[in-house]
Motif scaffolding. Structure first.
Motif, PDB file in Angstrom:
ATOM      1  N   SER A  31      51.087 -64.190 -13.600  1.00 19.95           N
ATOM      2  CA  SER A  31      51.725 -62.877 -13.701  1.00 19.95           C
ATOM      3  C   SER A  31      50.768 -61.835 -14.276  1.00 19.95           C
ATOM      4  CB  SER A  31      52.972 -62.958 -14.585  1.00 19.95           C
ATOM      5  OG  SER A  31      52.596 -63.105 -15.947  1.00 19.95           O
ATOM      6  N   GLY A  32      51.115 -60.597 -14.064  1.00 19.49           N
ATOM      7  CA  GLY A  32      50.353 -59.499 -14.638  1.00 19.49           C
ATOM      8  C   GLY A  32      50.395 -59.509 -16.160  1.00 19.49           C
ATOM      9  N   LEU A  33      51.533 -59.910 -16.722  1.00 21.21           N
ATOM     10  CA  LEU A  33      51.656 -59.951 -18.170  1.00 21.21           C
ATOM     11  C   LEU A  33      50.762 -61.043 -18.765  1.00 21.21           C
ATOM     12  CD1 LEU A  33      53.072 -58.532 -20.484  1.00 21.21           C
ATOM     13  CD2 LEU A  33      54.928 -60.185 -20.277  1.00 21.21           C
ATOM     14  N   SER A  34      50.659 -62.179 -18.091  1.00 18.94           N
ATOM     15  CA  SER A  34      49.752 -63.228 -18.554  1.00 18.94           C
ATOM     16  C   SER A  34      48.302 -62.769 -18.470  1.00 18.94           C
ATOM     17  CB  SER A  34      49.934 -64.511 -17.741  1.00 18.94           C
ATOM     18  OG  SER A  34      51.144 -65.135 -18.096  1.00 18.94           O
ATOM     19  N   ALA A  35      47.965 -62.047 -17.421  1.00 15.92           N
ATOM     20  CA  ALA A  35      46.605 -61.500 -17.300  1.00 15.92           C
ATOM     21  C   ALA A  35      46.333 -60.514 -18.440  1.00 15.92           C
ATOM     22  CB  ALA A  35      46.416 -60.828 -15.943  1.00 15.92           C
ATOM     23  N   GLN A  36      47.340 -59.709 -18.792  1.00 13.03           N
ATOM     24  CA  GLN A  36      47.193 -58.775 -19.907  1.00 13.03           C
ATOM     25  C   GLN A  36      47.033 -59.542 -21.225  1.00 13.03           C
ATOM     26  OE1 GLN A  36      46.927 -55.316 -19.804  1.00 13.03           O
ATOM     27  NE2 GLN A  36      46.262 -55.681 -21.901  1.00 13.03           N
ATOM     28  N   TRP A  37      47.809 -60.604 -21.407  1.00 16.45           N
ATOM     29  CA  TRP A  37      47.668 -61.458 -22.599  1.00 16.45           C
ATOM     30  C   TRP A  37      46.219 -61.954 -22.698  1.00 16.45           C
ATOM     31  CZ3 TRP A  37      50.370 -63.568 -26.758  1.00 16.45           C
ATOM     32  CH2 TRP A  37      49.796 -64.693 -27.348  1.00 16.45           C
ATOM     33  N   ASN A  38      45.684 -62.449 -21.574  1.00 10.53           N
ATOM     34  CA  ASN A  38      44.312 -62.968 -21.573  1.00 10.53           C
ATOM     35  C   ASN A  38      43.309 -61.896 -21.974  1.00 10.53           C
ATOM     36  OD1 ASN A  38      45.381 -65.410 -20.757  1.00 10.53           O
ATOM     37  ND2 ASN A  38      44.781 -65.163 -18.623  1.00 10.53           N
ATOM     38  N   ARG A  39      43.453 -60.702 -21.412  1.00  5.82           N
ATOM     39  CA  ARG A  39      42.535 -59.600 -21.756  1.00  5.82           C
ATOM     40  C   ARG A  39      42.674 -59.214 -23.230  1.00  5.82           C
ATOM     41  NH1 ARG A  39      44.278 -57.993 -16.668  1.00  5.82           N
ATOM     42  NH2 ARG A  39      45.827 -56.585 -17.559  1.00  5.82           N
ATOM     43  N   ASP A  40      43.925 -59.076 -23.694  1.00  2.00           N
ATOM     44  CA  ASP A  40      44.158 -58.720 -25.100  1.00  2.00           C
ATOM     45  C   ASP A  40      43.573 -59.791 -26.028  1.00  2.00           C
ATOM     46  OD1 ASP A  40      45.537 -56.477 -24.227  1.00  2.00           O
ATOM     47  OD2 ASP A  40      47.529 -57.271 -24.718  1.00  2.00           O
ATOM     48  N   HIS A  41      43.815 -61.037 -25.698  1.00  2.00           N
ATOM     49  CA  HIS A  41      43.298 -62.147 -26.494  1.00  2.00           C
ATOM     50  C   HIS A  41      41.776 -62.080 -26.579  1.00  2.00           C
ATOM     51  CE1 HIS A  41      41.517 -66.168 -26.855  1.00  2.00           C
ATOM     52  NE2 HIS A  41      42.496 -66.404 -27.710  1.00  2.00           N
ATOM     53  N   ASP A  42      41.130 -61.991 -25.437  1.00  2.00           N
ATOM     54  CA  ASP A  42      39.666 -62.023 -25.418  1.00  2.00           C
ATOM     55  C   ASP A  42      39.072 -60.829 -26.156  1.00  2.00           C
ATOM     56  OD1 ASP A  42      39.953 -64.342 -24.000  1.00  2.00           O
ATOM     57  OD2 ASP A  42      39.185 -63.537 -22.105  1.00  2.00           O
ATOM     58  N   ARG A  43      39.637 -59.655 -25.950  1.00  2.00           N
ATOM     59  CA  ARG A  43      39.161 -58.456 -26.643  1.00  2.00           C
ATOM     60  C   ARG A  43      39.312 -58.612 -28.156  1.00  2.00           C
ATOM     61  NH1 ARG A  43      42.506 -54.899 -24.381  1.00  2.00           N
ATOM     62  NH2 ARG A  43      41.412 -55.159 -22.430  1.00  2.00           N
ATOM     63  N   HIS A  44      40.456 -59.102 -28.576  1.00  2.00           N
ATOM     64  CA  HIS A  44      40.727 -59.292 -30.002  1.00  2.00           C
ATOM     65  C   HIS A  44      39.778 -60.328 -30.616  1.00  2.00           C
ATOM     66  CE1 HIS A  44      43.073 -59.546 -33.699  1.00  2.00           C
ATOM     67  NE2 HIS A  44      42.941 -60.862 -33.588  1.00  2.00           N
ATOM     68  N   VAL A  45      39.620 -61.453 -29.952  1.00  2.00           N
ATOM     69  CA  VAL A  45      38.770 -62.525 -30.480  1.00  2.00           C
ATOM     70  C   VAL A  45      37.312 -62.091 -30.523  1.00  2.00           C
ATOM     71  CG1 VAL A  45      37.912 -64.875 -30.049  1.00  2.00           C
ATOM     72  CG2 VAL A  45      40.360 -64.387 -29.908  1.00  2.00           C
ATOM     73  N   ILE A  46      36.855 -61.393 -29.499  1.00  2.00           N
ATOM     74  CA  ILE A  46      35.469 -60.912 -29.502  1.00  2.00           C
ATOM     75  C   ILE A  46      35.235 -59.981 -30.685  1.00  2.00           C
ATOM     76  CG2 ILE A  46      33.833 -59.412 -28.284  1.00  2.00           C
ATOM     77  CD1 ILE A  46      34.938 -60.696 -25.663  1.00  2.00           C
ATOM     78  N   GLN A  47      36.149 -59.057 -30.915  1.00  2.00           N
ATOM     79  CA  GLN A  47      35.980 -58.143 -32.053  1.00  2.00           C
ATOM     80  C   GLN A  47      36.025 -58.900 -33.373  1.00  2.00           C
ATOM     81  OE1 GLN A  47      35.127 -54.758 -31.880  1.00  2.00           O
ATOM     82  NE2 GLN A  47      34.611 -55.340 -33.962  1.00  2.00           N
ATOM     83  N   TYR A  48      36.917 -59.856 -33.488  1.00  2.00           N
ATOM     84  CA  TYR A  48      37.005 -60.675 -34.703  1.00  2.00           C
ATOM     85  C   TYR A  48      35.687 -61.416 -34.935  1.00  2.00           C
ATOM     86  CZ  TYR A  48      38.698 -64.006 -38.150  1.00  2.00           C
ATOM     87  OH  TYR A  48      38.868 -64.754 -39.296  1.00  2.00           O
TER      88      TYR A  48
END
Length: 193
Positions: A115-132
């Motif tokens: 789903s599009g929402l799962s794809a958004q979760w993946n992007r949000d997750h990766d962006r957040h983890v990279i910044q962390y």
């Protein structure tokens, strides 16, 4: 915690309080923010976030990241969807999602890996983890090394431009990028694929 051990490997030892504290520090803001953006009620944010992290703690020994890429991210997404559903069942209510939609539909979409929402979760997750991870490894490097990495790898300047800007050799720019990326890969092994 030994910096040569990846984050997910360090969680295999349930007695590693530093690793589990790091997990809570890394993922609490991500889960809480994601829930808030997608329509969870403010009074439920902390409870659901704690439920998700408690399930991760209890079930982590069963987690297997091999062989698929993004296994932890997908596993966390599934736990989040299940905890949301359980939380609202316990409270015997069906909250309204963003835009007045049924939050049950949001949960179902989150569970669907295509789903599009799962794809958004993946992007949000990766962006957040990279910044962390960037924030976490930053203190391990000198200002000059970090500036060379940032200007070259993150800002997109050429190695020649960074070399001239910082008064270092082109080779030093490449070495800085290599050292920081190596540390990031080591610390984030298994979190972003």
């Amino acid at each position: 915690m030994d910096t040569s051990v990846s984050f997910l490997d360090s969680l295999q030892c349930t007695s590693d309080e530093e690793a589990w504290g790091r997990l809570v520090g890394m993922y609490s803001p991500l889960i809480r923010g994601w829930l808030k953006r997608h329509g969870a009620m403010v009074e439920d944010l902390d409870d659901v976030t704690q439920e998700v992290l408690a399930v991760v703690f209890r079930r982590f020994p069963d987690f297997r990241r091999e062989p698929r890429a993004g296994a932890f991210r997908a596993w966390l997404r599934t736990i989040t969807a299940n905890c949301l559903r359980d939380h609202w069942r316990k409270k015997n209510r069906q909250p309204t999602g963003v835009g007045g939609s049924d939050f049950g539909a949001v949960i179902a979409e989150l569970e669907d890996p295509n789903s599009g929402l799962s794809a958004q979760w993946n992007r949000d997750h990766d962006r957040h983890v990279i910044q962390y991870l960037l924030d976490e490894v930053r203190p391990a490097f000198t200002d000059k090394t970090w500036q060379a990495f940032q200007r070259f790898a993150l800002d997109g300047l050429t190695a020649d431009d960074v070399s001239q800007e910082l008064g270092i050799s082109v080779n030093a720019v490449f070495v800085a990028k290599s050292r920081v990326l190596s540390r990031l890969r080591q610390r984030g092994l298994g979190l972003i694929e």
